[in-house]
Design a protein around this motif. Structure first.
Motif, PDB file in Angstrom:
ATOM      1  N   CYS A  54       0.731  -1.399   0.019  1.00 39.51           N
ATOM      2  CA  CYS A  54      -0.051  -0.102  -0.063  1.00 39.51           C
ATOM      3  C   CYS A  54       0.743   1.292   0.044  1.00 39.51           C
ATOM      4  O   CYS A  54       0.240   2.237  -0.172  1.00 39.51           O
ATOM      5  CB  CYS A  54      -0.948   0.044   1.282  1.00 39.51           C
ATOM      6  N   THR A  60      -5.260   3.088  -0.725  1.00 36.93           N
ATOM      7  CA  THR A  60      -6.111   2.756   0.459  1.00 36.93           C
ATOM      8  C   THR A  60      -7.015   3.733   0.939  1.00 36.93           C
ATOM      9  O   THR A  60      -8.344   3.375   1.148  1.00 36.93           O
ATOM     10  CB  THR A  60      -5.151   2.199   1.534  1.00 36.93           C
ATOM     11  N   GLY A  74      -4.565  -2.104   4.684  1.00 40.43           N
ATOM     12  CA  GLY A  74      -3.420  -1.566   4.091  1.00 40.43           C
ATOM     13  C   GLY A  74      -2.099  -2.308   4.435  1.00 40.43           C
ATOM     14  O   GLY A  74      -1.897  -2.377   5.714  1.00 40.43           O
TER      15      GLY A  74
END
Length: 216
Positions: A54, A60, A74
């Motif tokens: 992420c 995210t 994430g």
């Protein structure tokens, strides 16, 4: 630079991590890439989504803001970049489940996720680790769950071919430029592997892919 478990940090060097977000804004059409990735996912209320690799949490956070009722995780191997992601989420007032971990050994139960997203992750991984990551994504997805990938892909016009000829020697991009990501997905066991979009960037073609875990 010494790699950690086949992983190359954001912008290749840890000391550049703080500049990741500005660099992405300057050199990549990040907002368009993320908007397309979110649109193709067709996320439903109450579903569970993982943004693997992420980074600073831009995608995210966008998913959570677009779909407030989803549970979103994430995950990134880099503790420093996760701190940036956590700070951004706090400032936005969003509840996201952050976790440090590796894409090649996802810390999630079998068949526990509806969507797995990976934006500009796979070109950081060796070929073997790309394949490990895809197997892990297949494992954690529910039957009918979807994988969404945005990463360097096969050049889609002449100018992108010229750029990619040079860029393919950096990191682990060569497999991407050869168009092997959809092949790897199919070999892993995903069905309905399709390329949904192409984006021109100063570093070459960024392709978007969607793949589905079989129902049975």
């Amino acid at each position: 630079m010494k790699k950690h478990s086949g992983y190359i940090p954001a912008l290749h060097y840890h000391w550049l991590t703080r500049w990741y977000d500005p660099m992405m804004r300057w050199f990549f059409p990040e907002s368009g890439i993320h908007a397309n990735l979110i649109t193709q996912a067709h996320i439903q209320p109450e579903q569970t989504v993982l943004d693997v690799g992420c980074g600073t949490g831009t995608l995210t956070l966008l998913i959570k803001q677009a779909y407030p009722n989803v549970v979103i995780h994430g995950l990134d191997i880099d503790a420093k970049i996760l701190q940036i992601a956590q700070r951004k989420a706090r400032q936005a007032g969003q509840n996201i489940l952050w976790q440090q971990g590796t894409a090649t050994s996802l810390p999630y139960a079998d068949q526990s996720l509806d969507h797995v997203c990976a934006s500009l992750l796979l070109h950081h991984l060796t070929r073997q680790d790309k394949q490990h990551m895809l197997r892990e994504a297949l494992r954690v997805l529910k039957p009918g769950g979807m994988l969404h990938v945005a990463d360097f892909g096969r050049p889609h016009d002449f100018s992108m071919w010229l750029i990619s000829w040079f860029m393919r020697w950096f990191e682990e991009i060569h497999d991407n430029v050869l168009g092997l990501l959809p092949v790897f997905m199919t070999d892993t066991g995903f069905h309905q592997v399709v390329t949904t979009a192409h984006h021109r960037t100063v570093a070459g073609t960024i392709a978007l892919y969607r793949a589905v875990k079989p129902l049975g």
